[in-house]
Design an enzyme around this catalytic site. Structure first.
Site, PDB file in Angstrom:
ATOM      1  N   TYR A 143      43.891 -27.598 -13.618  1.00  0.00           N
ATOM      2  CA  TYR A 143      43.397 -26.475 -12.812  1.00  0.00           C
ATOM      3  C   TYR A 143      43.486 -25.169 -13.603  1.00  0.00           C
ATOM      4  O   TYR A 143      42.482 -24.469 -13.772  1.00  0.00           O
ATOM      5  CB  TYR A 143      44.221 -26.399 -11.529  1.00  0.00           C
ATOM      6  CG  TYR A 143      43.781 -25.330 -10.557  1.00  0.00           C
ATOM      7  CD1 TYR A 143      42.628 -25.481  -9.798  1.00  0.00           C
ATOM      8  CD2 TYR A 143      44.540 -24.176 -10.381  1.00  0.00           C
ATOM      9  CE1 TYR A 143      42.242 -24.507  -8.888  1.00  0.00           C
ATOM     10  CE2 TYR A 143      44.158 -23.201  -9.472  1.00  0.00           C
ATOM     11  CZ  TYR A 143      43.008 -23.367  -8.725  1.00  0.00           C
ATOM     12  OH  TYR A 143      42.636 -22.399  -7.832  1.00  0.00           O
ATOM     13  N   ARG A 184      50.099 -26.290   0.561  1.00  0.00           N
ATOM     14  CA  ARG A 184      50.360 -24.890   0.194  1.00  0.00           C
ATOM     15  C   ARG A 184      51.396 -24.332   1.157  1.00  0.00           C
ATOM     16  O   ARG A 184      51.546 -24.793   2.295  1.00  0.00           O
ATOM     17  CB  ARG A 184      49.067 -24.079   0.221  1.00  0.00           C
ATOM     18  CG  ARG A 184      48.219 -24.417  -0.997  1.00  0.00           C
ATOM     19  CD  ARG A 184      47.070 -23.475  -1.187  1.00  0.00           C
ATOM     20  NE  ARG A 184      45.856 -23.993  -0.605  1.00  0.00           N
ATOM     21  CZ  ARG A 184      44.669 -23.422  -0.759  1.00  0.00           C
ATOM     22  NH1 ARG A 184      44.547 -22.325  -1.458  1.00  0.00           N
ATOM     23  NH2 ARG A 184      43.605 -23.941  -0.203  1.00  0.00           N
ATOM     24  N   ASN A 188      51.925 -25.439   4.964  1.00  0.00           N
ATOM     25  CA  ASN A 188      53.068 -26.356   5.140  1.00  0.00           C
ATOM     26  C   ASN A 188      54.008 -25.879   6.231  1.00  0.00           C
ATOM     27  O   ASN A 188      54.330 -26.614   7.157  1.00  0.00           O
ATOM     28  CB  ASN A 188      53.899 -26.374   3.849  1.00  0.00           C
ATOM     29  CG  ASN A 188      53.622 -27.608   3.031  1.00  0.00           C
ATOM     30  OD1 ASN A 188      52.760 -28.406   3.370  1.00  0.00           O
ATOM     31  ND2 ASN A 188      54.362 -27.755   1.950  1.00  0.00           N
ATOM     32  N   TYR A 202      61.037 -25.509  -1.450  1.00  0.00           N
ATOM     33  CA  TYR A 202      61.289 -26.110  -2.760  1.00  0.00           C
ATOM     34  C   TYR A 202      62.110 -25.144  -3.595  1.00  0.00           C
ATOM     35  O   TYR A 202      61.838 -23.952  -3.616  1.00  0.00           O
ATOM     36  CB  TYR A 202      59.969 -26.478  -3.439  1.00  0.00           C
ATOM     37  CG  TYR A 202      59.269 -27.591  -2.691  1.00  0.00           C
ATOM     38  CD1 TYR A 202      59.662 -28.918  -2.876  1.00  0.00           C
ATOM     39  CD2 TYR A 202      58.285 -27.320  -1.744  1.00  0.00           C
ATOM     40  CE1 TYR A 202      59.080 -29.942  -2.160  1.00  0.00           C
ATOM     41  CE2 TYR A 202      57.683 -28.340  -1.018  1.00  0.00           C
ATOM     42  CZ  TYR A 202      58.084 -29.649  -1.232  1.00  0.00           C
ATOM     43  OH  TYR A 202      57.507 -30.656  -0.503  1.00  0.00           O
ATOM     44  N   GLY A 203      63.139 -25.680  -4.279  1.00  0.00           N
ATOM     45  CA  GLY A 203      64.062 -24.827  -5.023  1.00  0.00           C
ATOM     46  C   GLY A 203      64.991 -24.136  -4.025  1.00  0.00           C
ATOM     47  O   GLY A 203      65.169 -24.613  -2.895  1.00  0.00           O
ATOM     48  N   THR A 208      59.135 -15.880  -5.654  1.00  0.00           N
ATOM     49  CA  THR A 208      58.344 -14.982  -4.798  1.00  0.00           C
ATOM     50  C   THR A 208      56.854 -15.294  -4.890  1.00  0.00           C
ATOM     51  O   THR A 208      56.380 -15.830  -5.887  1.00  0.00           O
ATOM     52  CB  THR A 208      58.549 -13.508  -5.186  1.00  0.00           C
ATOM     53  OG1 THR A 208      58.039 -13.324  -6.504  1.00  0.00           O
ATOM     54  CG2 THR A 208      60.005 -13.114  -5.125  1.00  0.00           C
ATOM     55  N   ARG A 209      56.159 -14.942  -3.833  1.00  0.00           N
ATOM     56  CA  ARG A 209      54.696 -15.054  -3.804  1.00  0.00           C
ATOM     57  C   ARG A 209      54.154 -13.853  -3.027  1.00  0.00           C
ATOM     58  O   ARG A 209      54.863 -13.223  -2.245  1.00  0.00           O
ATOM     59  CB  ARG A 209      54.249 -16.320  -3.063  1.00  0.00           C
ATOM     60  CG  ARG A 209      54.558 -17.634  -3.780  1.00  0.00           C
ATOM     61  CD  ARG A 209      53.717 -17.816  -5.035  1.00  0.00           C
ATOM     62  NE  ARG A 209      53.969 -19.105  -5.662  1.00  0.00           N
ATOM     63  CZ  ARG A 209      54.993 -19.363  -6.458  1.00  0.00           C
ATOM     64  NH1 ARG A 209      55.870 -18.431  -6.744  1.00  0.00           N
ATOM     65  NH2 ARG A 209      55.124 -20.566  -6.998  1.00  0.00           N
ATOM     66  N   ASP A 269      56.316 -24.855 -11.548  1.00  0.00           N
ATOM     67  CA  ASP A 269      56.115 -23.965 -10.407  1.00  0.00           C
ATOM     68  C   ASP A 269      56.486 -22.542 -10.843  1.00  0.00           C
ATOM     69  O   ASP A 269      57.602 -22.305 -11.282  1.00  0.00           O
ATOM     70  CB  ASP A 269      57.029 -24.423  -9.260  1.00  0.00           C
ATOM     71  CG  ASP A 269      56.614 -23.825  -7.935  1.00  0.00           C
ATOM     72  OD1 ASP A 269      55.459 -24.039  -7.537  1.00  0.00           O
ATOM     73  OD2 ASP A 269      57.444 -23.135  -7.320  1.00  0.00           O
ATOM     74  N   ARG A 273      55.051 -14.253  -8.760  1.00  0.00           N
ATOM     75  CA  ARG A 273      53.614 -14.007  -8.900  1.00  0.00           C
ATOM     76  C   ARG A 273      53.289 -12.821  -8.025  1.00  0.00           C
ATOM     77  O   ARG A 273      53.560 -12.836  -6.838  1.00  0.00           O
ATOM     78  CB  ARG A 273      52.905 -15.263  -8.410  1.00  0.00           C
ATOM     79  CG  ARG A 273      51.491 -15.524  -8.799  1.00  0.00           C
ATOM     80  CD  ARG A 273      51.200 -15.591 -10.244  1.00  0.00           C
ATOM     81  NE  ARG A 273      51.241 -16.854 -10.924  1.00  0.00           N
ATOM     82  CZ  ARG A 273      50.829 -18.010 -10.455  1.00  0.00           C
ATOM     83  NH1 ARG A 273      50.353 -18.144  -9.255  1.00  0.00           N
ATOM     84  NH2 ARG A 273      50.863 -19.074 -11.196  1.00  0.00           N
TER      85      ARG A 273
HETATM   86  N1  LIG Z   1      42.876 -20.095  -1.502  1.00  0.00           N
HETATM   87  C1  LIG Z   1      43.519 -19.512  -2.488  1.00  0.00           C
HETATM   88  O1  LIG Z   1      44.608 -18.983  -2.298  1.00  0.00           O
HETATM   89  C2  LIG Z   1      42.903 -19.471  -3.874  1.00  0.00           C
HETATM   90  C3  LIG Z   1      43.652 -18.871  -4.896  1.00  0.00           C
HETATM   91  C4  LIG Z   1      43.106 -18.815  -6.163  1.00  0.00           C
HETATM   92  C5  LIG Z   1      41.842 -19.300  -6.399  1.00  0.00           C
HETATM   93  N2  LIG Z   1      41.130 -19.883  -5.402  1.00  0.00           N
HETATM   94  C6  LIG Z   1      39.798 -20.413  -5.736  1.00  0.00           C
HETATM   95  O2  LIG Z   1      38.872 -20.143  -4.703  1.00  0.00           O
HETATM   96  C7  LIG Z   1      37.960 -21.234  -4.567  1.00  0.00           C
HETATM   97  C8  LIG Z   1      37.948 -21.711  -3.135  1.00  0.00           C
HETATM   98  O3  LIG Z   1      39.259 -22.100  -2.754  1.00  0.00           O
HETATM   99  P1  LIG Z   1      39.616 -22.587  -1.277  1.00  0.00           P
HETATM  100  O4  LIG Z   1      40.989 -22.152  -0.994  1.00  0.00           O
HETATM  101  O5  LIG Z   1      38.525 -22.220  -0.354  1.00  0.00           O
HETATM  102  O6  LIG Z   1      39.674 -24.161  -1.508  1.00  0.00           O
HETATM  103  P2  LIG Z   1      38.975 -25.342  -0.707  1.00  0.00           P
HETATM  104  O7  LIG Z   1      39.515 -26.612  -1.300  1.00  0.00           O
HETATM  105  O8  LIG Z   1      39.112 -25.138   0.759  1.00  0.00           O
HETATM  106  O9  LIG Z   1      37.451 -25.163  -1.088  1.00  0.00           O
HETATM  107  C9  LIG Z   1      36.851 -25.705  -2.233  1.00  0.00           C
HETATM  108  C10 LIG Z   1      35.502 -26.281  -1.836  1.00  0.00           C
HETATM  109  O10 LIG Z   1      34.857 -26.798  -3.001  1.00  0.00           O
HETATM  110  C11 LIG Z   1      34.326 -28.086  -2.708  1.00  0.00           C
HETATM  111  N3  LIG Z   1      34.250 -28.832  -3.973  1.00  0.00           N
HETATM  112  C12 LIG Z   1      35.280 -29.238  -4.757  1.00  0.00           C
HETATM  113  N4  LIG Z   1      34.823 -29.873  -5.848  1.00  0.00           N
HETATM  114  C13 LIG Z   1      33.471 -29.859  -5.764  1.00  0.00           C
HETATM  115  C14 LIG Z   1      32.430 -30.364  -6.583  1.00  0.00           C
HETATM  116  N5  LIG Z   1      32.691 -31.032  -7.723  1.00  0.00           N
HETATM  117  N6  LIG Z   1      31.148 -30.168  -6.186  1.00  0.00           N
HETATM  118  C15 LIG Z   1      30.854 -29.513  -5.036  1.00  0.00           C
HETATM  119  N7  LIG Z   1      31.811 -29.014  -4.209  1.00  0.00           N
HETATM  120  C16 LIG Z   1      33.104 -29.183  -4.576  1.00  0.00           C
HETATM  121  C17 LIG Z   1      35.292 -28.671  -1.700  1.00  0.00           C
HETATM  122  O11 LIG Z   1      34.755 -29.732  -0.949  1.00  0.00           O
HETATM  123  C18 LIG Z   1      35.634 -27.453  -0.842  1.00  0.00           C
HETATM  124  O12 LIG Z   1      34.723 -27.269   0.212  1.00  0.00           O
HETATM  125  C19 LIG Z   1      38.394 -22.302  -5.565  1.00  0.00           C
HETATM  126  O13 LIG Z   1      37.601 -22.187  -6.725  1.00  0.00           O
HETATM  127  C20 LIG Z   1      39.813 -21.926  -5.876  1.00  0.00           C
HETATM  128  O14 LIG Z   1      40.182 -22.326  -7.170  1.00  0.00           O
HETATM  129  C21 LIG Z   1      41.647 -19.987  -4.138  1.00  0.00           C
END
Ligand SMILES: NC(=O)c1ccc[n+]([C@@H]2O[C@H](COP(=O)([O-])OP(=O)(O)OC[C@H]3O[C@@H](n4cnc5c(N)ncnc54)[C@H](O)[C@@H]3O)[C@@H](O)[C@H]2O)c1
Length: 312
Positions: A143, A184, A188, A202-203, A208-209, A269, A273
């Site tokens: 990731y 998350r 959770n 955990y821990g 912090t977050r 972990d 952040r």
């Molecule tokens: N939620 C957070 O706190 C957070 C933090 C940092 C980054 N992000 C980024 O934001 C974006 C959205 O996150 P989210 O929390 O909504 O997650 P989420 O898992 O709810 O949404 C991701 C979506 O992408 C779709 N998906 C995954 N792989 C795919 C593929 N190969 N083709 C087509 N669709 C695909 C999933 O089905 C899902 O609907 C992600 O890129 C994530 O990395 C989120």
């Protein structure tokens, strides 16, 4: 405008779509439903200005659009570690496909990157010019490194092909429609407290977050997309809480009698952040407005409806 949202059936994507539809745009939602669900976009399915395409972004696609919000990628460790090679393919091949599309149709391209590009940071809070401390062979690397390459690809398509890009680094965001089982921390704790289970820390809980409410984040997305800045830009809430503080807050809000138990920390972990959002403030005039207690109330209500609805 006609706007493509990849990952539009997911948590953040579906909230973004709600805003874009309310603004009167035509929205194309593209998703393979790995972690997203149709329920999240149900209210738009019959709308003539909304289109849903079941598609995996690791395969190319041709569409005519003006803007692309590229969010498709599982965001929680449980889901991105389930098939790590697929996670890398989604981040690398998938992002390349979407940048290729943006180049072909001259669409503006927005990448949802992550604070995970900073790894386990040794600078605190993190500014955008901090280069990070990421383990390239750990279990989170599919990731973290995947997103780092996605950023590199975005900037190279920009420099080499003139693609108009926007890059945000998202810090922990929470809100209604998060999956109950995604492991998350906010989801959770809320799901555990509602089910009368002990809250698992955990821990020792001193890590912090920061927690940003989803409507604040989406506002930042839209402002950056429609500004002249390309980023990268941190978006998140700088308010910092220990995990134990969060557990106690949720415990008090749902079930003061709930037990809190401690388990060993997972590998890699991060201990701390917290976003530095100076750039977002000065470039976009953006800062979070929803206090944690208020955001948690809204999230708990949504989880309660889903969990208690399932039990009926
Ligand atoms: N939620 C957070 O706190 C957070 C933090 C940092 C980054 N992000 C980024 O934001 C974006 C959205 O996150 P989210 O929390 O909504 O997650 P989420 O898992 O709810 O949404 C991701 C979506 O992408 C779709 N998906 C995954 N792989 C795919 C593929 N190969 N083709 C087509 N669709 C695909 C999933 O089905 C899902 O609907 C992600 O890129 C994530 O990395 C989120």
């Amino acid at each position: 405008m006609r706007i493509l949202v990849t990952g539009g059936a997911g948590f953040l994507g579906s909230h973004l779509i709600d805003r874009l539809m309310a603004q009167g745009h035509e929205v194309v939602c593209l998703d393979n439903f790995y972690t997203g669900t149709k329920r999240n976009i149900l209210k738009w399915l019959d709308n003539p200005y909304f289109e849903l395409i079941r598609h995996d972004i690791t395969e190319p696609i041709r569409l005519e659009v003006d803007q692309i919000y590229h969010l498709a990628c599982p965001a929680s460790p449980i889901h991105y570690q389930y098939n790590p090679v697929k996670t890398i393919k989604t981040n690398v091949i998938g992002t390349m496909n979407m940048l290729g599309l943006a180049k072909r149709v001259k669409a503006r391209f927005f990448l949802a990157s992550t604070s995970e590009v900073y790894g386990d940071p040794d600078v605190h809070p993190q500014t955008e010019d901090y280069r990070g401390n990421v383990n390239c062979i750990g279990i989170r690397s599919c990731y973290d490194e995947g997103k780092r390459v996605a950023e590199t690809l975005s900037f190279d398509y920009h420099r080499q092909n003139g693609v108009d890009i926007r890059v945000v680094r998202i810090f922990n965001t929470y809100g209604p429609r998060m999956l109950e089982n995604d492991g998350r921390v906010v989801s959770n704790f809320i799901a555990q407290a509602l089910r009368n289970q002990p809250l698992t820390v955990y821990g020792d809980g001193s890590q912090t977050r920061s927690f940003c409410y989803v409507s604040d984040l989406v506002e930042g997305f839209i402002r950056l997309m429609n500004s002249d800045q390309i980023g990268p830009m941190n978006l998140g809430n700088p308010g910092e809480y220990t995990i134990l503080e969060l557990a106690e807050k949720i415990q008090n809000m749902i079930n003061p009698g709930a037990e809190i138990i401690f388990k060993p920390l997972p590998e890699d972990d991060p201990k701390q952040r917290q976003p530095d959002i100076t750039r977002a403030k000065s470039w976009l005039g953006w800062e979070p407005t929803v206090p944690l207690d208020q955001g948690l109330e809204l999230t708990i209500k949504d989880f309660r409806d889903r969990i208690e609805g399932n039990q009926k």
